[in-house]
Enzyme design. Structure first.
Site, PDB file in Angstrom:
ATOM      1  N   TYR A 109       0.776  -1.209  -0.084  1.00 17.37           N
ATOM      2  CA  TYR A 109      -0.075   0.022   0.047  1.00 17.37           C
ATOM      3  C   TYR A 109       0.834   1.156  -0.035  1.00 17.37           C
ATOM      4  O   TYR A 109       1.801   1.362   0.593  1.00 17.37           O
ATOM      5  CB  TYR A 109      -0.863   0.049   1.099  1.00 17.37           C
ATOM      6  CG  TYR A 109      -1.606   1.201   1.522  1.00 17.37           C
ATOM      7  CD1 TYR A 109      -2.451   1.892   0.455  1.00 17.37           C
ATOM      8  CD2 TYR A 109      -1.664   1.863   2.557  1.00 17.37           C
ATOM      9  CE1 TYR A 109      -3.244   2.840   0.895  1.00 17.37           C
ATOM     10  CE2 TYR A 109      -2.015   3.122   2.988  1.00 17.37           C
ATOM     11  CZ  TYR A 109      -2.865   3.788   2.112  1.00 17.37           C
ATOM     12  OH  TYR A 109      -3.543   4.950   2.456  1.00 17.37           O
ATOM     13  N   LYS A 205     -12.200  -1.391   6.411  1.00 13.97           N
ATOM     14  CA  LYS A 205     -12.508  -2.011   4.978  1.00 13.97           C
ATOM     15  C   LYS A 205     -13.437  -2.913   5.584  1.00 13.97           C
ATOM     16  O   LYS A 205     -14.537  -2.634   5.874  1.00 13.97           O
ATOM     17  CB  LYS A 205     -11.265  -2.536   4.363  1.00 13.97           C
ATOM     18  CG  LYS A 205     -10.021  -1.507   4.236  1.00 13.97           C
ATOM     19  CD  LYS A 205     -10.254  -0.399   3.560  1.00 13.97           C
ATOM     20  CE  LYS A 205      -9.193   0.613   3.266  1.00 13.97           C
ATOM     21  NZ  LYS A 205      -8.221   1.000   4.231  1.00 13.97           N
TER      22      LYS A 205
END
Length: 392
Positions: A109, A205
Site C-alpha cells: 500500500y 475496510k
C-alpha cells in the site's frame, strides 16, 4: 484494557463467531449490543485504588470488546485497536530499533511505502524492497534483519506470497513476519496459522464494511510483541474511539454474509471483464502465474473481493470513470458499495513512476472493490461506461 489470553467460544463456525463473538451474556444489563462508553475518565475507589478503567487512552470497555472480538476471529491471544490502519502499521514499526533492517515486498500500500521511504531513515532503520518474496533466500537476510513485511494478495496487483515459506525462512534467521491481511480478513486467510508473527488490518475496510468508520488492528500470539504493542498503543495514543469500536462490532456481524455475496459477484465480474474488448488484462489472486494460484489456493479459502484491470489504449479512462452511473470513483474498499480508483493517483500516489513500473502498476490500471449489489447491475454499469469511453 488490552486483550490477552482470550479464548474464542468453543465449536462455533466463523459465520457464527462474527455474530456471537461479543456474547450478550457478557454485556452490561444483558444488552444484545454492547453499550458505548464515552467517558474519558473514571472514578478512583480511593487514593490508592483505581477501578479496572482509568483513562480512555489506556483502557475503554467498548474498545476492549472490539479487541476481544478481533482476537476471537483471528484465533489469537492479543489484539489492539488503533485509529486507522496506518496507525496500526506505524505501531508495529515502532518496535524496530536504530540499526535494525527490514525486508519488504516492493508491492505494498502506498501509505506503507511512504513510511518506509520517509520515516525509517530518521529512525536509522534500514530496509530492502524485494520484487517477489517467493524468491527470498538466506542471502537476502543480514545479521540486522529483524522483520519481513508483506501483503498477500498485494494492493493493487493481487500478487500472492507464500506466507508459510517466508515465515519458515525468516524464523531461521531470527526475524519476525508481519502480514497486512486487509484484503483477505481472517474469514479467508489466517496468517498466524501459517507462521506469521503479527497480522495488521485496516479494519476500516471489510470488518467495518459500510464506509463509516476508521480503524486498524494489530493481532499476535507472541506475548513479548503484545507487550510492546500495548506500550506503544498507550504511549502514542492513536486508539480506536469508543463509537468506532461499537460500529466495528456492529459491522462485523454481517461480514461473512457480505463477503460471501462479494465473492460470488467477483466471479461474474472477472468473467465479464475478460470478455470486454476494452480490457486488456484482469488481475486477481493467482492470475499472475500457476505457481501463485497454487499458493493462494493452499493458504486462502477465497479470492477476496478486489480485482484490478488495465484498460486498452482505445479506452479514455477519464471518460470511463465519468460515465459510471452506479459504481463510484472513490478510494478505499471493503464496503457494501462497489468502488473504483486509479491507483497511480490515489492509493499508490507516493510511489515514484519508476517504482510503479517495477511492480506493474500503470496509469491505465483500475482497482475495483466489488460490492454487494446485483452482479448484473455491476456488469451493466461497467459495460456501458466502457462503451461510452471508447475513443473515436
Amino acid at each position: 484494557m488490552a486483550c490477552s489470553n482470550h479464548k474464542k467460544p468453543s465449536k462455533l463456525q466463523y459465520d457464527s463467531l462474527v455474530v456471537q463473538g461479543v456474547p450478550a451474556r457478557e454485556n452490561e444489563y444483558g444488552s444484545i449490543m454492547p453499550p458505548i462508553f464515552l467517558s474519558s475518565t473514571y472514578r478512583f475507589e480511593d487514593i490508592n485504588t483505581q477501578g479496572p478503567y482509568e483513562y480512555i487512552r489506556t483502557q475503554n470497555p467498548t474498545r476492549e470488546k472490539a479487541e476481544k472480538l478481533m482476537a476471537t476471529l483471528e484465533g489469537a491471544q492479543h489484539a489492539y485497536g488503533f485509529s486507522s490502519g496506518m496507525a496500526a502499521i506505524s505501531a508495529i514499526f515502532e518496535t524496530l530499533k536504530p540499526g535494525d533492517h527490514i525486508i519488504s515486498s516492493a508491492n505494498i500500500y502506498g501509505g506503507t511505502y511512504r513510511y518506509f521511504t520517509d520515516c525509517f531513515a530518521k529512525n536509522q532503520i534500514d530496509y530492502t524492497f524485494c520484487q517477489d518474496l517467493n524468491t527470498l533466500t538466506a542471502a537476502d537476510f543480514k545479521p540486522e534483519t529483524k522483520a519481513v513485511y508483506l501483503e498477500s494478495p498485494a494492493n493493487p496487483t493481487l500478487r500472492v506470497v507464500d506466507i508459510a515459506k517466508v515465515a519458515k525462512l525468516a524464523h531461521e534467521h531470527g526475524a519476525i513476519v508481519i502480514v497486512d491481511n486487509t484484503f483477505m480478513t481472517s474469514y479467508l486467510q489466517r496468517p498466524l496459522d501459517l507462521g506469521a508473527d503479527i497480522v495488521a488490518y485496516s479494519a476500516t475496510k471489510y470488518y467495518g464494511g459500510h464506509a463509516d468508520l476508521c480503524a486498524g488492528f494489530v493481532i499476535t500470539n507472541d506475548d513479548k510483541l503484545a507487550e510492546q504493542i500495548a506500550f506503544i498503543q498507550n504511549t502514542f495514543g492513536a486508539t480506536i474511539s469508543p463509537f468506532d469500536s461499537y460500529t466495528l462490532i456492529r459491522g462485523v456481524k454481517t461480514m461473512s454474509l457480505r463477503l460471501d455475496r462479494q465473492l460470488e459477484n467477483v466471479k461474474y465480474v472477472i468473467e465479464a471483464l475478460q470478455q470486454q474488448p476494452g480490457i486488456q488484462k484482469v488481475f486477481y489472486p493467482g492470475s499472475y502465474s500457476a505457481e501463485e494460484a497454487a499458493i493462494h489456493a493452499k493458504q486462502a479459502t477465497g479470492s477476496g473481493a478486489v480485482v484490478s484491470f488495465e484498460v486498452a489504449p482505445t479506452i479514455d479512462l477519464g471518460q470511463f470513470f465519468e460515465h459510471l452511473q452506479m459504481i463510484d470513483l472513490a478510494v478505499s474498499l471493503g464496503g457494501v458499495e462497489s468502488l473504483m480508483c486509479q491507483p497511480t493517483t490515489t492509493s499508490h500516489e507516493p510511489y515514484p513512476d519508476a517504482e510503479l513500473a517495477k511492480i506493474g502498476v500503470h496509469e491505465n490500471m483500475v482497482r475495483f472493490a466489488v460490492g454487494i449489489e446485483n452482479h448484473n447491475d455491476i456488469i451493466n454499469d461497467l459495460t456501458q461506461a466502457l462503451q461510452q469511453a471508447q475513443r473515436n
